[in-house]
Motif scaffolding. Structure first.
Motif, short mmCIF file in Angstrom:
data_model
loop_
_atom_site.label_atom_id
_atom_site.label_comp_id
_atom_site.label_asym_id
_atom_site.label_seq_id
_atom_site.Cartn_x
_atom_site.Cartn_y
_atom_site.Cartn_z
N VAL A 34 -26.95 -80.17 -66.56
CA VAL A 34 -26.14 -78.95 -66.47
C VAL A 34 -25.69 -78.48 -67.84
CG1 VAL A 34 -24.01 -77.98 -65.51
CG2 VAL A 34 -25.39 -79.53 -64.13
N ARG A 35 -25.41 -79.40 -68.77
CA ARG A 35 -24.99 -79.01 -70.12
C ARG A 35 -26.08 -78.22 -70.84
NH1 ARG A 35 -22.20 -83.36 -73.79
NH2 ARG A 35 -24.31 -84.20 -73.73
N THR A 36 -27.34 -78.62 -70.65
CA THR A 36 -28.45 -77.90 -71.27
C THR A 36 -28.55 -76.49 -70.69
OG1 THR A 36 -29.66 -79.97 -71.60
CG2 THR A 36 -30.93 -77.93 -71.70
N VAL A 37 -28.30 -76.35 -69.39
CA VAL A 37 -28.31 -75.02 -68.78
C VAL A 37 -27.24 -74.14 -69.41
CG1 VAL A 37 -27.90 -73.73 -66.65
CG2 VAL A 37 -29.27 -75.81 -66.60
N ARG A 38 -26.04 -74.72 -69.64
CA ARG A 38 -24.97 -73.94 -70.27
C ARG A 38 -25.37 -73.47 -71.66
NH1 ARG A 38 -21.19 -77.68 -67.80
NH2 ARG A 38 -21.11 -78.89 -69.74
N ARG A 39 -26.02 -74.33 -72.43
CA ARG A 39 -26.46 -73.95 -73.78
C ARG A 39 -27.53 -72.86 -73.71
NH1 ARG A 39 -26.13 -79.65 -74.84
NH2 ARG A 39 -28.40 -79.82 -74.53
N ASP A 40 -28.44 -72.99 -72.75
CA ASP A 40 -29.49 -71.97 -72.61
C ASP A 40 -28.91 -70.62 -72.18
OD1 ASP A 40 -31.39 -73.75 -73.39
OD2 ASP A 40 -32.15 -74.20 -71.37
N VAL A 41 -27.89 -70.67 -71.35
CA VAL A 41 -27.22 -69.43 -70.94
C VAL A 41 -26.60 -68.75 -72.16
CG1 VAL A 41 -25.23 -68.51 -69.68
CG2 VAL A 41 -26.86 -70.04 -68.52
N GLU A 42 -25.97 -69.53 -73.03
CA GLU A 42 -25.39 -68.96 -74.24
C GLU A 42 -26.47 -68.35 -75.13
OE1 GLU A 42 -22.32 -68.39 -74.99
OE2 GLU A 42 -21.71 -69.27 -73.07
N ARG A 43 -27.64 -68.96 -75.20
CA ARG A 43 -28.75 -68.39 -75.98
C ARG A 43 -29.18 -67.05 -75.41
NH1 ARG A 43 -30.70 -74.00 -75.78
NH2 ARG A 43 -30.50 -74.95 -77.86
N LEU A 44 -29.26 -66.95 -74.09
CA LEU A 44 -29.63 -65.69 -73.46
C LEU A 44 -28.57 -64.62 -73.73
CD1 LEU A 44 -31.04 -66.77 -69.96
CD2 LEU A 44 -32.32 -65.98 -71.96
N ARG A 45 -27.30 -65.01 -73.69
CA ARG A 45 -26.23 -64.06 -73.98
C ARG A 45 -26.33 -63.54 -75.41
NH1 ARG A 45 -21.49 -67.70 -71.13
NH2 ARG A 45 -21.78 -66.93 -68.98
N SER A 46 -26.69 -64.43 -76.34
CA SER A 46 -26.81 -64.00 -77.74
C SER A 46 -27.98 -63.04 -77.94
CB SER A 46 -27.00 -65.23 -78.65
OG SER A 46 -28.25 -65.85 -78.41
N LEU A 47 -28.95 -63.06 -77.00
CA LEU A 47 -30.10 -62.14 -77.06
C LEU A 47 -29.83 -60.84 -76.31
CD1 LEU A 47 -32.99 -64.70 -76.44
CD2 LEU A 47 -32.38 -63.58 -78.61
N GLY A 48 -28.63 -60.69 -75.76
CA GLY A 48 -28.26 -59.44 -75.09
C GLY A 48 -28.34 -59.46 -73.59
N TYR A 49 -28.64 -60.61 -73.00
CA TYR A 49 -28.71 -60.67 -71.54
C TYR A 49 -27.32 -60.95 -70.98
CZ TYR A 49 -33.79 -60.88 -71.96
OH TYR A 49 -35.10 -60.58 -72.22
N PRO A 50 -26.82 -60.08 -70.07
CA PRO A 50 -25.46 -60.26 -69.54
C PRO A 50 -25.43 -61.29 -68.42
CG PRO A 50 -26.46 -58.29 -68.62
CD PRO A 50 -27.46 -58.85 -69.59
N VAL A 51 -25.38 -62.57 -68.79
CA VAL A 51 -25.33 -63.65 -67.81
C VAL A 51 -23.87 -64.00 -67.58
CG1 VAL A 51 -26.09 -65.97 -67.22
CG2 VAL A 51 -27.54 -64.52 -68.65
N HIS A 52 -23.41 -63.84 -66.33
CA HIS A 52 -22.01 -64.08 -66.00
C HIS A 52 -21.86 -65.39 -65.24
CE1 HIS A 52 -21.47 -60.01 -67.29
NE2 HIS A 52 -22.14 -59.50 -66.26
N ALA A 53 -20.75 -66.07 -65.50
CA ALA A 53 -20.42 -67.26 -64.73
C ALA A 53 -19.84 -66.84 -63.39
CB ALA A 53 -19.43 -68.12 -65.50
N THR A 54 -20.19 -67.55 -62.32
CA THR A 54 -19.66 -67.25 -61.00
C THR A 54 -18.64 -68.31 -60.61
OG1 THR A 54 -21.50 -68.47 -59.98
CG2 THR A 54 -21.76 -66.10 -60.24
N PRO A 55 -17.59 -67.91 -59.88
CA PRO A 55 -16.54 -68.86 -59.52
C PRO A 55 -17.01 -69.85 -58.46
CG PRO A 55 -16.14 -66.74 -58.48
CD PRO A 55 -17.30 -66.55 -59.40
N GLY A 56 -16.31 -70.93 -58.37
CA GLY A 56 -16.65 -71.95 -57.37
C GLY A 56 -16.44 -73.33 -57.94
#
Length: 318
Positions: A34-56
């Motif tokens: 899961v930590r690697t997924v979080r880092r990859d999400v941050e990479r996508l955000r830095s490239l301009g992709y609006p990836v949002h965290a969902t509650p739960g």
């Protein structure tokens, strides 16, 4: 195991395929933690992709709308489908997208891989589109309904009947079905507490999106067959079922889905369920099938009409 670049592309493809993804499920799909997924999400955000965290409790991610449209990932089949669809959009059943289709097609064909161009060209060359004479559907209506089906969100809209009377409907949308001429929405009507099929071109304006809901059990496993049955029998005052001495595939080529439902009995016979508002027209429609048939279920008076027509033709050739 994916490399970093390959994993990012795979993650982006997953996020574009579905609205919400639990972090643990993404990690399992990518074969990482899961930590690697979080880092990859941050990479996508830095490239301009609006990836949002969902509650739960478990947490998850959703690809949202940004200030600009980020690049979309399409596989070969998807790219060919989009290209052919854009080329034929001007003569289709969706209104208001002709000019934008041309602009989008120009962008797509500029980057279309050389290996796919022959497939697109062959499909286009083999296809001739007749200008649609029937009603068209506003593109925003379709996209709003499609998104609500995907995200399990209620819809409220004005709906016109055959006489033009508009009533307000509150529904839980399930799926859009296209018959080749028209779009239909299969949805659970909350006011009538039953499944209904709505013609999309009769939806009066862009539907209002409401709360999310838990999907119900579909009214049938095959929604295309369900809509076909609704269109071919439900609207008519007289219904009939005939057993036809022909393979189901052969009869289906003669009977469009909107005119009747064909069910296979065995290799040499099938069953046709259809309907009509005028009993006098039924004998001639049955004669056009081109195969022997036996009446299994018929409305009152039909058998007598068939005998009258048979006697008339017998006298004509005698």
């Amino acid at each position: 195991m994916y490399g970093t670049s390959e994993r990012l592309l795979r993650l982006l493809s997953l996020l574009q395929a579905r609205r919400d993804w639990p972090g643990a499920e993404l990690a399992a799909r990518l074969e990482v933690d899961v930590r690697t997924v979080r880092r990859d999400v941050e990479r996508l955000r830095s490239l301009g992709y609006p990836v949002h965290a969902t509650p739960g409790v478990a947490g998850g991610y959703r690809l949202g709308a940004g200030a600009a449209l980020p690049p979309l990932l399409l596989d070969d089949d998807e790219a060919v489908a989009v290209a052919v669809g854009l080329r034929t959009a001007a003569s289709g059943t969706v209104s208001g997208i002709e000019e934008t289709s041309v602009r989008a097609l120009a962008k797509l064909e500029q980057v279309l891989p050389a290996r796919l161009r022959p497939r697109v060209g062959a499909l286009q060359a083999a296809t001739v589109s007749l200008p649609g004479a029937g009603p068209t559907v506003d593109a925003e209506v379709l996209t709003t309904v499609a998104a609500a089906c995907r995200d399990h969100e209620r819809l409220r809209f004005g709906y016109g009947d055959r006489a033009g009377t508009v009533t307000q409907r509150s529904v839980e949308p399930l799926r859009l079905v296209h018959t080749g001429r028209r779009w239909y929405l299969v949805a659970f009507d909350l006011d009538r507490a039953d499944w209904r099929t709505f013609r999309a071109d009769r939806i009066a304006a862009v539907p209002v999106v409401g709360f999310r809901f838990t999907p119900r059990e579909p009214p049938a496993p095959d929604l295309a067959e369900y809509v076909s049955r609704q269109l071919s029998t439900a609207p008519y005052s007289h219904r009939l079922v005939v057993r036809v001495a022909a393979p189901a595939a052969a009869l289906a080529r003669r009977v469009p889905p909107t005119a009747g439902v064909v069910e296979e009995i065995d290799e040499a016979s099938c069953r046709l369920s259809t309907g009509a508002n005028d009993l006098d027209a039924v004998p001639y429609h049955l004669a056009r099938l081109g195969y022997d048939f036996v009446i299994e279920e018929a409305p009152p008076g039909l058998v007598e009409r068939l005998r009258e027509v048979a006697d008339r033709f017998t006298r004509a050739v005698g």
